[in-house]
Design an enzyme around this catalytic site. Structure first.
Site, PDB file in Angstrom:
ATOM      1  CB  SER A   1      -0.938  -0.004   1.201  1.00 60.69           C
ATOM      2  OG  SER A   1      -0.183  -0.007   2.393  1.00 60.69           O
TER       3      SER A   1
ATOM      4  CG  HIS B   1      -4.369  -1.805  -0.647  1.00 60.82           C
ATOM      5  ND1 HIS B   1      -4.976  -0.583  -0.691  1.00 60.82           N
ATOM      6  CD2 HIS B   1      -3.849  -1.920   0.602  1.00 60.82           C
ATOM      7  CE1 HIS B   1      -4.816   0.041   0.467  1.00 60.82           C
ATOM      8  NE2 HIS B   1      -4.139  -0.757   1.275  1.00 60.82           N
TER       9      HIS B   1
ATOM     10  CE  LYS C   1      -7.096  -1.304   3.057  1.00 60.50           C
ATOM     11  NZ  LYS C   1      -6.258  -2.331   3.645  1.00 60.50           N
TER      12      LYS C   1
HETATM   13  C1  PLP Z   1      -6.011  -2.661   5.046  1.00 58.15           C
HETATM   14  C2  PLP Z   1      -5.296  -3.933   5.153  1.00 58.15           C
HETATM   15  C3  PLP Z   1      -5.682  -4.885   6.097  1.00 58.15           C
HETATM   16  C4  PLP Z   1      -6.744  -4.612   7.120  1.00 58.15           C
HETATM   17  O1  PLP Z   1      -8.004  -4.655   6.571  1.00 58.15           O
HETATM   18  P1  PLP Z   1      -9.256  -4.197   7.478  1.00 58.15           P
HETATM   19  O2  PLP Z   1     -10.402  -4.876   6.865  1.00 58.15           O
HETATM   20  O3  PLP Z   1      -9.304  -2.707   7.394  1.00 58.15           O
HETATM   21  O4  PLP Z   1      -8.973  -4.669   8.853  1.00 58.15           O
HETATM   22  C5  PLP Z   1      -5.020  -6.099   6.111  1.00 58.15           C
HETATM   23  N1  PLP Z   1      -4.038  -6.366   5.242  1.00 58.15           N
HETATM   24  C6  PLP Z   1      -3.619  -5.460   4.332  1.00 58.15           C
HETATM   25  C7  PLP Z   1      -2.536  -5.829   3.385  1.00 58.15           C
HETATM   26  C8  PLP Z   1      -4.233  -4.213   4.265  1.00 58.15           C
HETATM   27  O5  PLP Z   1      -3.825  -3.327   3.359  1.00 58.15           O
END
Ligand code: PLP
Length: 392
Positions: free
Chosen positions: A181, A209, A240
């Site tokens: 990210s 992502h 997301k």
């Molecule tokens: C955002 C993210 C998470 C966490 O996801 P949530 O549903 O917001 O808890 C886990 N792993 C990665 C790689 C992320 O980018």
């Protein structure tokens, strides 16, 4: 001295080092424009890739589900909290992802905390990309397995670590983010799969992502690389691109069944609410119906990146709609972000320790919710601030 004085001292330390999180409050629904601390600004910060966080179809599905089934599940999944909407969502997610089975969790974070400890334990080893997400690191630590990092996206480094260490352990797991990210780069999953296959090691990818972004109609990184049936476990999130909340684990049926029996956040923490699950189902419907939103996301991302390059900005190594604007030192990135905000653009500055020293940046999150006119407004602001601060 009271026994909690040290906490205030630590908070003051964060402030003096410029590491204190000033948390902004959003006073509008998520979308291309936001009201942030009372000011209307163009949104370049959210993970709302497809604009689903305030999509009428998701809002309607959530409302209807409340009328039909109420709000809360009132129990953990394994006692009385598994409702028809959860089962339907898991069935549809498995179909969407093209896997044998899927299970949902409260978040992507808890999906990682649940999954890694059911796959490996104290006698085992985890080969983990050095830049993996915090929830992978925490899940790995909880498992008690030995964690051996390999260099970021470096399959040679991975194989060296496997050769040097594998024989000392009972079982092994390779785990990587799908899309990273901070830079928007993609894990070389076909090469990682080949190594996993050669050494007969379990392979897990966290596609938080990539879900709703990569692959046909947003089916994720495994679809992007055509690796169906080859990756043992995919972690995903519905917070997301799906615009709601909730974690996904997708993969071999036996692994999903094992998570239902042994995944601690499944057994000891309540299920996601009825409207959340119903809204996620509506997101799957939308994605299965049409690739229009995913196509728009990529069109927007390509346009924005190309125009930023033409303006003379360095947008790093991103292969996804995540667009880092490389600026160098953290104070410059922070000043850039403040100037953008004054110009009506909300874009986050990231500095050390979130990214390496000297690699501070503004991270622009592009969305299908942006109209071309919005992107042009953002580009104009970047141009003006970039010139003012001597970046371009
Ligand atoms: C955002 C993210 C998470 C966490 O996801 P949530 O549903 O917001 O808890 C886990 N792993 C990665 C790689 C992320 O980018």
């Amino acid at each position: 001295m009271s026994k909690i004085d040290w906490i205030q001292q630590e908070i003051d330390n964060l402030k003096s080092q410029g590491l204190y999180n000033n948390i902004r409050t959003i006073g509008s629904p998520q979308g291309a424009w936001l009201t942030v601390d009372g000011k209307k600004v163009l949104n370049f910060c959210s993970n709302n890739y497809l604009g689903l966080a305030n999509h009428p179809a998701l809002v309607a599905a959530a409302k209807k589900s409340i009328d039909d089934m109420g709000v809360g599940p009132a129990a953990v999944r394994s006692i009385a909290g598994t409702m028809t909407v959860h089962v339907e969502l898991e069935k549809r997610l498995a179909q969407f992802k093209g896997v044998e089975a899927a299970i949902t969790f409260q978040s992507g974070f808890t999906a990682n905390l649940a999954t890694i400890p059911v796959l490996v334990g104290k006698e085992d080893v985890i080969f983990s990309d050095r830049l993996n997400h915090a929830s992978i690191i925490d899940g790995a630590r909880l498992s008690g397995a030995k964690i051996i990092p390999y260099e970021h996206n470096d399959v040679k480094s991975l194989e060296e670590q496997i050769k040097a260490n594998l024989s000392q352990y009972r079982r092994a797991l390779i785990v990587t983010d799908g899309v990273f990210s901070m830079d928007g780069d993609i894990a070389p999953l076909p090469d990682i799969y080949e190594v996993a296959q050669r050494y007969d090691i379990l392979l897990m990818v966290d596609d938080a992502h990539g879900e709703g972004v990569l692959g046909k109609g947003g089916r994720g990184i495994v679809d992007h690389f055509g690796l169906h049936g080859k990756v043992d476990v995919e972690i995903g999130t519905m917070s997301k691109a799906f615009g709601v909340v909730g974690g996904i684990v997708a993969g071999k049926a036996v692994i999903i069944e094992w998570l239902r029996q042994r995944g601690r956040p499944f057994l000891f923490s309540s299920a996601v609410t009825v409207p959340d699950a119903a809204a996620c189902l509506a997101a799957v419907d939308l994605l299965e119906d049409s690739t229009q939103l995913v196509d728009k996301l990529w069109e927007n991302a390509k346009y924005f990146k190309a125009e930023m390059k033409t303006l003379g900005f360095n947008t790093g190594v991103s292969e996804t709609p995540i667009t880092p604007v490389m600026l160098g030192e953290a104070p410059l990135a922070q000043q850039f972000s403040r100037e953008l905000f004054d110009a009506g653009v909300f874009a986050m500055a990231l500095g050390f320790p979130t990214v390496p020293q000297g690699k501070a940046r503004i991270r622009v999150m592009i969305s299908a919710a942006h109209a071309k006119d919005d992107l042009d407004k953002g580009l104009e602001a970047f141009k003006n601030v970039g010139k003012k601060l001597g970046v371009i």
